[in-house]
Motif scaffolding. Sequence first.
Motif: not given
Length: 313
Positions: A105-111, A113-114, A174-175, A275-278
């Motif tokens: 829930k706290s991470v966009p595009d979690y799959i 990302f993981l 996957i991406l 996932f941005t530079h921030k």
Amino acid sequence: MPQTLAPPTTDPAPALKSAGRPAPDPTLRALAEAHGLKVSGARPSLPAYLGQLWQRRYFITSFATARVVAQYTTAKLGQIWQVLTPLLNAAVYYLIFGVLLDTKKSVPDYIPFLVTGVFIFTFTQNSVLSGTRAISGNLGLVRALHFPRACLPISICLAQLQQLLYSMSALVVILLCFGQVPSWSWLLAFPALALQFLFNTGMSLVMARLGSRTPDLAQLMPFIMRTWMYASGVMFSISRILVGKHLPQIVVVLLNGNPAAVYIDLMRFALIDSFTHKQLPPHVWAFAAGWALLAGVAGFVYFWKAEERYGRG
């Protein structure tokens, strides 16, 4: 007849014996020097050692390829396991962290990302674990042939890089399935992987030397690597976890400067739009290059200094 007295000589044997070293035979030493003989297995100079490695570059690449091919020869699915293994690990982590702990829930595009985190950390993990056995697991080869021992940990890391590149095909699929469109930022994956490979090679060289003297280290390393994985943000975002936490500054610096986390973040930044530079730690490329140079150079020198002791005793 008058006797000729020989001039007094100083016998070095007592001094050498008192120092704990056997006295050399001057006759044999002179004979060896006259014929250009050298001590077998003696450590060459660092430039000469680098030259020997370059001369054996084909052996290193061939040995790495042979390891990759032979790893799954007894499995019915063969080389498919190179892709299935990290995917199955990612599936388990998704079930535990993404579903049960609701991290997604706290991470966009979690799959994406993981999966990216699992693939990139597995590259470092396998390089370190395999490097621990690089010498101790190849004693027959080390004792039978004369070659720069650094060939073994380097070829192991090269084999792990080949496996990662095979797995990246599944990562790209996957991406694409989860809406990530190829862009120019994907090219950043190449320098990130190059720096990670240099870091992994340095770590593998360090572990190869340590593992050659302490075989029990191979039993301990999986626990250390598992702890390292949990501290590297493979299953969660470190930047989001730190929000609102009043942790000591040293802890924040260590988490952000963790080399495994740095290379994972760089790959996520390159491949995932959300996932941005921030979310990157400050000076992330400097961290990545610094860790790569430090581990690569220091690890190589550390391994080279014990070159003449590998495979003995």
